[in-house]
Design a protein around this motif. Structure first.
Motif, mmCIF file in Angstrom:
data_model
loop_
_atom_site.group_PDB
_atom_site.id
_atom_site.type_symbol
_atom_site.label_atom_id
_atom_site.label_comp_id
_atom_site.label_asym_id
_atom_site.label_seq_id
_atom_site.Cartn_x
_atom_site.Cartn_y
_atom_site.Cartn_z
ATOM 1 N N CYS A 77 0.835 -1.200 0.000
ATOM 2 C CA CYS A 77 0.000 0.000 0.000
ATOM 3 C C CYS A 77 0.871 1.252 0.000
ATOM 4 O O CYS A 77 1.931 1.292 0.618
ATOM 5 C CB CYS A 77 -0.900 -0.026 1.235
ATOM 6 S SG CYS A 77 -1.916 1.442 1.451
ATOM 7 N N SER A 78 0.392 2.281 -0.706
ATOM 8 C CA SER A 78 1.051 3.582 -0.700
ATOM 9 C C SER A 78 0.076 4.615 -0.154
ATOM 10 O O SER A 78 -1.069 4.683 -0.600
ATOM 11 C CB SER A 78 1.476 3.962 -2.124
ATOM 12 O OG SER A 78 1.828 5.321 -2.194
ATOM 13 N N GLY A 83 -0.251 7.704 -0.562
ATOM 14 C CA GLY A 83 -0.745 8.664 -1.536
ATOM 15 C C GLY A 83 -1.697 8.064 -2.547
ATOM 16 O O GLY A 83 -2.824 8.533 -2.727
ATOM 17 N N SER A 84 -1.280 6.971 -3.198
ATOM 18 C CA SER A 84 -2.056 6.437 -4.315
ATOM 19 C C SER A 84 -3.194 5.518 -3.899
ATOM 20 O O SER A 84 -4.094 5.270 -4.694
ATOM 21 C CB SER A 84 -1.124 5.687 -5.274
ATOM 22 O OG SER A 84 -0.485 4.613 -4.606
ATOM 23 N N ASN A 85 -3.194 4.995 -2.681
ATOM 24 C CA ASN A 85 -4.218 4.029 -2.266
ATOM 25 C C ASN A 85 -5.272 4.603 -1.328
ATOM 26 O O ASN A 85 -6.236 3.924 -0.991
ATOM 27 C CB ASN A 85 -3.566 2.817 -1.586
ATOM 28 C CG ASN A 85 -2.741 1.992 -2.553
ATOM 29 O OD1 ASN A 85 -1.531 2.152 -2.628
ATOM 30 N ND2 ASN A 85 -3.402 1.129 -3.311
ATOM 31 N N GLN A 86 -5.108 5.835 -0.882
ATOM 32 C CA GLN A 86 -6.082 6.418 0.032
ATOM 33 C C GLN A 86 -7.415 6.657 -0.698
ATOM 34 O O GLN A 86 -7.444 7.217 -1.785
ATOM 35 C CB GLN A 86 -5.558 7.722 0.611
ATOM 36 C CG GLN A 86 -6.411 8.266 1.748
ATOM 37 C CD GLN A 86 -5.714 9.389 2.492
ATOM 38 O OE1 GLN A 86 -4.513 9.588 2.358
ATOM 39 N NE2 GLN A 86 -6.470 10.136 3.263
ATOM 40 N N TYR A 110 -8.127 2.676 2.807
ATOM 41 C CA TYR A 110 -7.218 2.499 1.677
ATOM 42 C C TYR A 110 -7.735 1.337 0.829
ATOM 43 O O TYR A 110 -8.150 0.300 1.368
ATOM 44 C CB TYR A 110 -5.798 2.187 2.156
ATOM 45 C CG TYR A 110 -5.206 3.280 3.009
ATOM 46 C CD1 TYR A 110 -4.432 4.289 2.449
ATOM 47 C CD2 TYR A 110 -5.433 3.298 4.390
ATOM 48 C CE1 TYR A 110 -3.888 5.298 3.239
ATOM 49 C CE2 TYR A 110 -4.902 4.299 5.182
ATOM 50 C CZ TYR A 110 -4.138 5.294 4.601
ATOM 51 O OH TYR A 110 -3.616 6.290 5.384
ATOM 52 N N THR A 116 -7.441 3.021 -10.891
ATOM 53 C CA THR A 116 -6.875 4.249 -10.330
ATOM 54 C C THR A 116 -7.850 4.855 -9.340
ATOM 55 O O THR A 116 -9.077 4.733 -9.484
ATOM 56 C CB THR A 116 -6.578 5.268 -11.448
ATOM 57 O OG1 THR A 116 -7.786 5.543 -12.177
ATOM 58 C CG2 THR A 116 -5.530 4.744 -12.396
ATOM 59 N N ASP A 153 -9.016 8.350 -7.147
ATOM 60 C CA ASP A 153 -8.982 9.811 -7.084
ATOM 61 C C ASP A 153 -10.016 10.268 -6.068
ATOM 62 O O ASP A 153 -11.186 10.425 -6.385
ATOM 63 C CB ASP A 153 -9.271 10.410 -8.464
ATOM 64 C CG ASP A 153 -9.191 11.938 -8.470
ATOM 65 O OD1 ASP A 153 -8.719 12.503 -7.468
ATOM 66 O OD2 ASP A 153 -9.599 12.544 -9.474
ATOM 67 N N CYS A 170 -2.548 1.566 6.087
ATOM 68 C CA CYS A 170 -1.694 1.327 4.918
ATOM 69 C C CYS A 170 -0.466 0.547 5.368
ATOM 70 O O CYS A 170 0.360 1.059 6.121
ATOM 71 C CB CYS A 170 -1.306 2.661 4.287
ATOM 72 S SG CYS A 170 -0.568 2.525 2.645
#
Length: 574
Positions: A38-39, A41-44, A54, A61, A63, A81
């Motif tokens: 998990c990242s 930034g990208s998975n929240q 997450y 993707t 957003d 995460c």
């Protein structure tokens, strides 16, 4: 016993039902959830009413509160995460007494594809109550489980949405009581509601209540009373129109068994998968014909997921639908006597998507077969006669629905819901004017004066020759229209039923079925029930799979082709 008064029918039925009864339908459901890290930034991902969330997986993707997914993708919701897949980090959604809502755009999720949003009692546990990684998971992540044992482990499952542009299905799956925390068997088939059971409510086109070319909202309400699950209602909303799946076929005992997992928490998964037409017929047949999830597998979008308590004052009675903002307009239904025939294109109808998207137009219902042999032969586009339903017409909703009021069942929890709880069957002793398509008399030793009614074959003496996609019923007298007192009722207790069958040309994936059902269906007052939303079945039809919208006991004497033969008894609650 009404079981001894079975109506004898001969019909070709699809292979999926046989697969389901053999318990191997799991082979057709390859949901895959990757197990990446998990990242922050990208998975929240934002879920209204829930803390930090997450989405971990692959194939899409994120957003904010919007998830865009591609075919063959999978995600699970986590509360933190982590660098690796941890059981303790899986988000646990406690939905008893709650409503989950979201917006979905399925405009590019075509036939044979399935965008699924579902809950499972994950992480899996062993008999000591400890988290269980699982073995031979077939591509599923650690601790995965569901009601089809896809990853090798069982657990309860609630499919809030399994859908594409032509069908939407919602299914509850319960399981046997766990030992310690480990489940050993679940109801693979489940208790489901589908938009396929009603005409002109869901599909790509302005003639449907829900036009799947445009986004729509999904609301799933988990009703509880005195701490127990008593109902699930899934409502699809688009502008001023709505379609309600009220799960009236799930009895009180079935619902109660899902109380514990809904209380303790269930994990949220989102997957997008699909296969060939035969594997996906359970979801979108007959609307999709032989179309596969290939070129039609465009992106799907889910957004604005929210979880909140069911508003105070909201009550639930599965016998009635919640009051609509505006009654749906332009409701169509196939004529009860209509047969599928090949449609020959005119003008600009030869455009690639016309037959797939038109739905109902100018007095006909259309569907695209993909050019394969189907209900209307070798033909790209089939059609059958249809009529526009106006308020007051048979099958149309009442102009002013009664306000919903929850009514508890008067019997024990394991008893079936009383007949008044279902809106499917219309109880009437007045026969509908539906032609029987009588083929003539047939010689049956021990049952003189028998007649065959149906389509797709011929009768000569004691021999009935039938073609694919045919169906016949035996009558005790020659009738012009379907009438309940004309159906032959065979009293077989203590008797032997013998016949000869030639299956040499009935090949793989075909099913020649010879079976008994307690037809005509009866309503709560003991009168014959013609039924509504019969899905192409004749008046008064019933069986143990509710194929035509009404239940009754069934004995499948033969379901067979030249490679397999199966006989099945199906009982019903009293």
């Amino acid at each position: 016993s009404r079981l001894s008064l079975g109506a004898m029918m001969v019909r070709c039925r699809g292979v999926l039902r046989m697969l389901a009864s053999l318990g191997i339908v799991t082979l057709l459901l390859p949901r895959s959830l990757a197990s990446p890290s998990c990242s922050h930034g990208s998975n929240q991902f934002r879920i209204n009413g829930v803390g930090q969330t997450y989405l971990v997986g692959g194939g899409g993707t994120i957003d904010g509160d919007r998830l865009t997914v591609q075919h063959n993708s999978g995600f699970s919701a986590f509360s933190s995460c982590e660098a690796s897949w941890k059981a303790e980090a899986l988000s646990q959604f406690k939905l008893l007494g709650q409503v989950m809502s979201f917006t979905v755009d399925l405009g590019k999720v075509g036939c044979g594809c399935n965008l699924a949003l579902y809950l499972t009692h994950m992480p899996a546990r062993d008999f000591t109550g400890q988290f269980k990684l699982g073995e031979d998971r077939g591509g599923q992540p650690a601790y995965y489980c569901d009601a089809n044992k896809v990853g090798g482990q069982w657990c309860p499952e609630v499919d809030i949405m399994e859908a594409n542009t032509h069908a939407f299905q919602s299914t509850l799956h319960n399981c046997d009581a766990p030992t310690g925390g480990e489940y050993t068997y679940c109801d693979r088939i489940g208790c489901s509601e589908s938009t396929r059971k009603a005409a002109a409510v869901y599909g790509p086109g302005s003639g449907y209540s829900i036009d799947t070319r445009q986004p729509f909202e999904v609301r799933s309400e988990f009703f509880e009373r005195e701490g127990e699950l008593v109902g699930l209602r899934t409502t699809l909303v688009q502008q001023a129109k709505q379609v309600v799946l009220s799960h009236t076929s799930c009895d009180a005992g079935y619902l109660k068994t899902l109380t514990a997992p809904l209380k303790s928490g269930m994990a949220l998964s989102i997957t997008y998968w699909g296969q060939d037409a035969s594997s996906m017929a359970w979801l979108d047949s007959p609307a999709c014909g032989n179309q596969e999830c290939g070129a039609s597998a465009g992106q799907g979008i889910l957004s604005n997921i929210s979880i909140a308590p069911i508003p105070v004052g909201t009550v639930f009675d599965p016998r009635v639908e919640p009051e609509a903002v505006e009654p749906p307009k332009n409701r169509w239904a196939a004529e009860p006597w209509a047969q599928w025939e090949c449609h020959h294109y005119v003008g600009n109808q030869q455009e690639a998507d016309w037959c797939s998207n038109v739905g109902y137009e100018d007095g006909f219902e259309y569907y695209n077969t993909g050019g394969q042999e189907n209900l209307c032969g070798f033909c790209w586009c089939c059609k059958r006669a249809a009529k526009l339903l106006l308020p007051g017409d048979d099958g149309a909703p009442p102009a002013a629905p009664a306000p919903p009021v929850w009514m508890p069942p008067p019997t024990a929890a394991l008893a079936p819901a009383p007949a008044a709880w279902t809106t499917r069957a219309s109880t009437t002793a007045t026969p509908e004017k539906v032609p029987t398509m009588m083929k003539g008399s047939i010689l049956i030793d021990g049952a003189p004066g028998s007649f065959v009614a149906g389509s797709g074959g011929s009768v000569e003496g004691s021999a009935l020759t039938i073609q694919h996609n045919s169906g016949f019923t035996i009558f005790s007298k020659e009738e012009k229209y379907w009438q309940p007192d004309g159906i032959e009722e065979l009293k077989l207790l203590g008797k032997t039923l013998v016949y000869t069958v030639d299956l040499s040309k009935v090949g793989c994936a075909c099913n020649l079925a010879f079976y008994l059902i307690a037809m005509p269906a009866m309503g709560p007052q003991g009168l014959p029930s013609a039924g509504t939303n019969r899905g192409g079945q004749p008046p008064y039809y019933c069986d143990a799979n509710m194929v035509g919208g009404q239940w009754c006991p069934e004995i499948d004497i033969m379901e067979a082709n030249n490679h397999a033969f199966q006989a099945t008894l199906h009982r019903c609650e009293a």
